[in-house]
Design a protein around this motif. Sequence first.
Motif, PDB file in Angstrom:
ATOM      1  N   THR A  18       0.866  -1.182   0.000  1.00  0.00           N
ATOM      2  CA  THR A  18       0.000   0.000   0.000  1.00  0.00           C
ATOM      3  C   THR A  18       0.901   1.229   0.000  1.00  0.00           C
ATOM      4  O   THR A  18       2.110   1.133   0.230  1.00  0.00           O
ATOM      5  CB  THR A  18      -0.897   0.047   1.256  1.00  0.00           C
ATOM      6  OG1 THR A  18      -0.062   0.324   2.399  1.00  0.00           O
ATOM      7  CG2 THR A  18      -1.638  -1.263   1.475  1.00  0.00           C
ATOM      8  N   ASP A  19       0.323   2.385  -0.231  1.00  0.00           N
ATOM      9  CA  ASP A  19       1.121   3.617  -0.171  1.00  0.00           C
ATOM     10  C   ASP A  19       1.698   3.829   1.220  1.00  0.00           C
ATOM     11  O   ASP A  19       2.816   4.338   1.369  1.00  0.00           O
ATOM     12  CB  ASP A  19       0.279   4.825  -0.592  1.00  0.00           C
ATOM     13  CG  ASP A  19       0.037   4.864  -2.100  1.00  0.00           C
ATOM     14  OD1 ASP A  19       0.745   4.158  -2.848  1.00  0.00           O
ATOM     15  OD2 ASP A  19      -0.869   5.602  -2.543  1.00  0.00           O
ATOM     16  N   ASN A  35      -1.694  -0.426  -3.656  1.00  0.00           N
ATOM     17  CA  ASN A  35      -1.295   0.440  -4.766  1.00  0.00           C
ATOM     18  C   ASN A  35      -0.993  -0.449  -5.976  1.00  0.00           C
ATOM     19  O   ASN A  35      -1.195  -1.672  -5.930  1.00  0.00           O
ATOM     20  CB  ASN A  35      -0.115   1.344  -4.370  1.00  0.00           C
ATOM     21  CG  ASN A  35       1.124   0.566  -3.949  1.00  0.00           C
ATOM     22  OD1 ASN A  35       1.312  -0.592  -4.329  1.00  0.00           O
ATOM     23  ND2 ASN A  35       1.985   1.208  -3.174  1.00  0.00           N
ATOM     24  N   ARG A  68      -7.192  -4.428   2.177  1.00  0.00           N
ATOM     25  CA  ARG A  68      -5.948  -4.724   1.455  1.00  0.00           C
ATOM     26  C   ARG A  68      -5.701  -6.223   1.356  1.00  0.00           C
ATOM     27  O   ARG A  68      -5.145  -6.706   0.362  1.00  0.00           O
ATOM     28  CB  ARG A  68      -4.771  -3.997   2.091  1.00  0.00           C
ATOM     29  CG  ARG A  68      -4.498  -4.282   3.559  1.00  0.00           C
ATOM     30  CD  ARG A  68      -3.460  -3.310   4.113  1.00  0.00           C
ATOM     31  NE  ARG A  68      -3.107  -3.523   5.507  1.00  0.00           N
ATOM     32  CZ  ARG A  68      -3.713  -2.946   6.543  1.00  0.00           C
ATOM     33  NH1 ARG A  68      -4.734  -2.113   6.334  1.00  0.00           N
ATOM     34  NH2 ARG A  68      -3.304  -3.176   7.776  1.00  0.00           N
TER      35      ARG A  68
END
Length: 198
Positions: A18-19, A35, A68
């Motif tokens: 993820t970011d 991401n 996620r």
Amino acid sequence: MVPLSLPHRLVLVRHGETDWNREGRLQGGQDIPLNALGREQAAEAAGRLKALEPGFAGLDYICSPMGRARETMDILRRDLDLAAGAYRVDDRLRELTFGTWEGFTWREIRKAEREQAHLRERDKWGFVPPGGESYRMLAERVRPVLAGLERETVIVSHGGVARAILALVGAVAPQKAAMVEIWQGKLLVVEGDRADWL
């Protein structure tokens, strides 16, 4: 801690990047989406699973409820041509919570809460962040999930959960488990008290 003995192979998949992962921010209970690299890593994990286990369609699949992890599972199953959504979700597989530290980097925490950060460094397994939980608490949450596995299983979850599982099966001592790097896009294959990356 008395190690759990797993009668079947367990394949652990950490969700893709993820970011916040990229920025080094503590996610914990925050639902940060994958991401572009994270989606690629989920597809890589599918390819590795296909190479590892030709009978992947017959395995049990369990996932953390967090977005996620579910997106990672959905990509994995899509790339394996398995039915979408035909897996179990278990709330006990959600990530370790960091309480009020979530959203911050370790650098920021060390600067703002030096004493607490120092206490955590001395006991990563047992330390409870403000409003959060320790790895010890996480392991007790995850233990019944492992005890209930009835066949070879793929679990898509989080770095903290994978560390807890390594300690629970006796692959790594608890204090060391809290520091193990858990890779995205790879498989952590647990058999007995051994754990290997593929």
